[in-house]
Write an enzyme that holds these catalytic residues in place. Structure first.
Site, PDB file in Angstrom:
ATOM      1  N   ASP A 103      -9.319  11.724  -5.684  1.00 49.98           N
ATOM      2  CA  ASP A 103     -10.403  10.763  -5.568  1.00 49.98           C
ATOM      3  C   ASP A 103      -9.770   9.383  -5.523  1.00 49.98           C
ATOM      4  O   ASP A 103      -8.926   9.060  -6.356  1.00 49.98           O
ATOM      5  CB  ASP A 103     -11.417  10.872  -6.708  1.00 49.98           C
ATOM      6  CG  ASP A 103     -12.760  10.300  -6.261  1.00 49.98           C
ATOM      7  OD1 ASP A 103     -13.358  10.860  -5.320  1.00 49.98           O
ATOM      8  OD2 ASP A 103     -13.197   9.273  -6.812  1.00 49.98           O
ATOM      9  N   SER A 104     -10.156   8.626  -4.533  1.00 51.12           N
ATOM     10  CA  SER A 104      -9.447   7.373  -4.299  1.00 51.12           C
ATOM     11  C   SER A 104     -10.393   6.335  -3.717  1.00 51.12           C
ATOM     12  O   SER A 104     -11.516   6.657  -3.323  1.00 51.12           O
ATOM     13  CB  SER A 104      -8.274   7.617  -3.349  1.00 51.12           C
ATOM     14  OG  SER A 104      -8.692   8.385  -2.233  1.00 51.12           O
ATOM     15  N   ASP A 187      -7.434   0.836   5.623  1.00 52.86           N
ATOM     16  CA  ASP A 187      -6.056   0.443   5.951  1.00 52.86           C
ATOM     17  C   ASP A 187      -5.962  -0.787   6.861  1.00 52.86           C
ATOM     18  O   ASP A 187      -5.075  -1.628   6.661  1.00 52.86           O
ATOM     19  CB  ASP A 187      -5.297   1.619   6.593  1.00 52.86           C
ATOM     20  CG  ASP A 187      -4.839   2.644   5.566  1.00 52.86           C
ATOM     21  OD1 ASP A 187      -4.833   2.324   4.360  1.00 52.86           O
ATOM     22  OD2 ASP A 187      -4.478   3.766   5.971  1.00 52.86           O
ATOM     23  N   LYS A 207       3.976   3.151   4.456  1.00 55.11           N
ATOM     24  CA  LYS A 207       2.804   3.343   3.584  1.00 55.11           C
ATOM     25  C   LYS A 207       3.120   4.402   2.526  1.00 55.11           C
ATOM     26  O   LYS A 207       2.819   4.239   1.342  1.00 55.11           O
ATOM     27  CB  LYS A 207       1.573   3.740   4.407  1.00 55.11           C
ATOM     28  CG  LYS A 207       0.346   3.928   3.531  1.00 55.11           C
ATOM     29  CD  LYS A 207      -0.918   4.363   4.255  1.00 55.11           C
ATOM     30  CE  LYS A 207      -2.043   4.588   3.250  1.00 55.11           C
ATOM     31  NZ  LYS A 207      -3.254   5.212   3.792  1.00 55.11           N
ATOM     32  N   HIS A 212      -0.808   3.999  -3.223  1.00 53.08           N
ATOM     33  CA  HIS A 212      -1.457   4.568  -4.400  1.00 53.08           C
ATOM     34  C   HIS A 212      -1.296   6.095  -4.414  1.00 53.08           C
ATOM     35  O   HIS A 212      -0.988   6.705  -5.424  1.00 53.08           O
ATOM     36  CB  HIS A 212      -2.935   4.172  -4.393  1.00 53.08           C
ATOM     37  CG  HIS A 212      -3.650   4.424  -3.092  1.00 53.08           C
ATOM     38  ND1 HIS A 212      -3.105   4.090  -1.865  1.00 53.08           N
ATOM     39  CD2 HIS A 212      -4.846   5.015  -2.805  1.00 53.08           C
ATOM     40  CE1 HIS A 212      -3.935   4.442  -0.907  1.00 53.08           C
ATOM     41  NE2 HIS A 212      -4.994   5.012  -1.447  1.00 53.08           N
TER      42      HIS A 212
HETATM   43  P1  ITT Z   1     -13.018  14.154  -0.108  1.00 53.33           P
HETATM   44  O1  ITT Z   1     -13.981  13.797  -1.216  1.00 53.33           O
HETATM   45  O2  ITT Z   1     -13.448  15.350   0.714  1.00 53.33           O
HETATM   46  O3  ITT Z   1     -11.602  14.261  -0.568  1.00 53.33           O
HETATM   47  P2  ITT Z   1     -13.561  11.458   0.840  1.00 53.33           P
HETATM   48  O4  ITT Z   1     -13.067  10.654   2.005  1.00 53.33           O
HETATM   49  O5  ITT Z   1     -15.055  11.467   0.606  1.00 53.33           O
HETATM   50  O6  ITT Z   1     -12.997  12.944   0.978  1.00 53.33           O
HETATM   51  P3  ITT Z   1     -13.150  10.007  -1.632  1.00 53.33           P
HETATM   52  O7  ITT Z   1     -14.501  10.283  -2.188  1.00 53.33           O
HETATM   53  O8  ITT Z   1     -11.962  10.067  -2.533  1.00 53.33           O
HETATM   54  O9  ITT Z   1     -12.800  10.992  -0.450  1.00 53.33           O
HETATM   55  O10 ITT Z   1     -13.201   8.566  -0.935  1.00 53.33           O
HETATM   56  C1  ITT Z   1     -12.023   7.991  -0.519  1.00 53.33           C
HETATM   57  C2  ITT Z   1     -12.317   6.797   0.381  1.00 53.33           C
HETATM   58  O11 ITT Z   1     -11.551   5.668  -0.058  1.00 53.33           O
HETATM   59  C3  ITT Z   1     -11.853   7.084   1.805  1.00 53.33           C
HETATM   60  O12 ITT Z   1     -12.875   7.686   2.565  1.00 53.33           O
HETATM   61  C4  ITT Z   1     -11.457   5.708   2.286  1.00 53.33           C
HETATM   62  O13 ITT Z   1     -12.598   4.989   2.700  1.00 53.33           O
HETATM   63  C5  ITT Z   1     -10.909   5.053   1.024  1.00 53.33           C
HETATM   64  N1  ITT Z   1      -9.457   5.301   0.897  1.00 53.33           N
HETATM   65  C6  ITT Z   1      -8.825   6.091  -0.005  1.00 53.33           C
HETATM   66  N2  ITT Z   1      -7.504   6.119   0.209  1.00 53.33           N
HETATM   67  C7  ITT Z   1      -7.294   5.326   1.277  1.00 53.33           C
HETATM   68  C8  ITT Z   1      -6.147   4.959   2.002  1.00 53.33           C
HETATM   69  O14 ITT Z   1      -4.947   5.452   1.697  1.00 53.33           O
HETATM   70  N3  ITT Z   1      -6.297   4.135   3.039  1.00 53.33           N
HETATM   71  C9  ITT Z   1      -7.492   3.649   3.366  1.00 53.33           C
HETATM   72  N4  ITT Z   1      -8.636   3.943   2.766  1.00 53.33           N
HETATM   73  C10 ITT Z   1      -8.547   4.784   1.710  1.00 53.33           C
END
Ligand code: ITT
Length: 233
Positions: A103-104, A187, A207, A212
């Site tokens: 989760d990110s 990004d 990257k 992170h």
């Molecule tokens: P899953 O829950 O299926 O894993 P998701 O895309 O919905 O997919 P998250 O709820 O963790 O996942 O949301 C992460 C969002 O945060 C992602 O869709 C991007 O908009 C942003 N994000 C996370 N890491 C990133 C990165 O390395 N570069 C750019 N944006 C990022």
């Protein structure tokens, strides 16, 4: 390791992965008998980055070919809780697999941490990376304070039980307009500290050296190495 994992009985934690699960030493070069991991995501950008970060000692599969999975509601108030929710839910469905969930998201200082855990759906449930970026730039229009950080929490689970969580973050700032074609999500508008280019302008190698997700994955590999050593004793 997170406070949540720390507060658990350490013996309990070491018993979650069997000797068989840990049979492939991370650090080996051949991928014969690589450790199988199920990444609880349908976000193929995440899967690609995990593949690059984990390398040949791990065989990674995600949920893109899985049909009929129930929707997992990310109802937690933090990245950590949402990573744990995803990892546990998927590991209950695939009890034999070692599951990792990421989760990110992006936290912007002058927006009090928004979009944060709502990063994926900032412009609405059916939004897109482009719309999320547009909304964020709109919110920040004219703002001189543009510092931000990406955060990532990875939860590791097996058979419905949380094993551990690891986290990583990278600080930077938000541009005034999108730049670059690489990567995904935010990004094109994020410049990591110490650089003048956005993540979308930098190579995936760069990257992956500072992100992170790279820091969280390094914590995960450290965890596997420690477990493997203690399983051998
Ligand atoms: P899953 O829950 O299926 O894993 P998701 O895309 O919905 O997919 P998250 O709820 O963790 O996942 O949301 C992460 C969002 O945060 C992602 O869709 C991007 O908009 C942003 N994000 C996370 N890491 C990133 C990165 O390395 N570069 C750019 N944006 C990022």
């Amino acid at each position: 390791m997170s406070s949540r994992a720390k507060s658990r009985d350490p013996d309990e934690v070491t018993l979650k992965l069997s000797q068989r699960d840990l049979s492939t030493p991370p650090g080996m070069t051949a991928n014969l008998g690589a450790m199988d991991l199920l990444l609880a995501t349908r976000n193929q950008h995440k899967t690609r980055e995990f593949g690059q970060l984990l390398g040949p000692n791990f065989t990674l599969r995600d949920l893109t070919s899985e049909r009929d999975l129930p929707e997992i509601l990310e109802t937690g108030p933090t990245f950590e809780e949402n990573a744990v929710i995803k990892a546990i839910a998927i590991s209950k469905i695939f009890p034999d697999e070692i599951v990792i969930a990421d989760d990110s998201g992006l936290e912007v200082k002058s927006l009090e941490g928004a979009p944060g855990i709502f990063s994926a759906r900032y412009a609405g449930k059916n939004g897109s990376d482009r719309r999320n970026v547009e909304k964020l730039l709109c919110e920040l229009e004219g703002a001189p304070e543009r510092s931000a950080r990406f955060r990532c929490v990875i939860a590791l689970a097996k058979d419905g039980e949380l094993i551990t969580t690891v986290a990583g973050e990278v600080a930077g700032r938000i541009t005034k307009s999108p730049r670059g074609e690489n990567g995904f999500g935010y990004d094109p508008i994020f410049i990591p500290e110490g650089f003048e280019a956005t993540f979308a302008q930098l190579s995936s190698e760069t990257k992956n050296a500072i992100s992170h997700r790279a820091k969280a994955v390094a914590g995960l590999v450290r965890y596997f190495n420690i477990e493997r050593r203690s399983a051998r004793k």
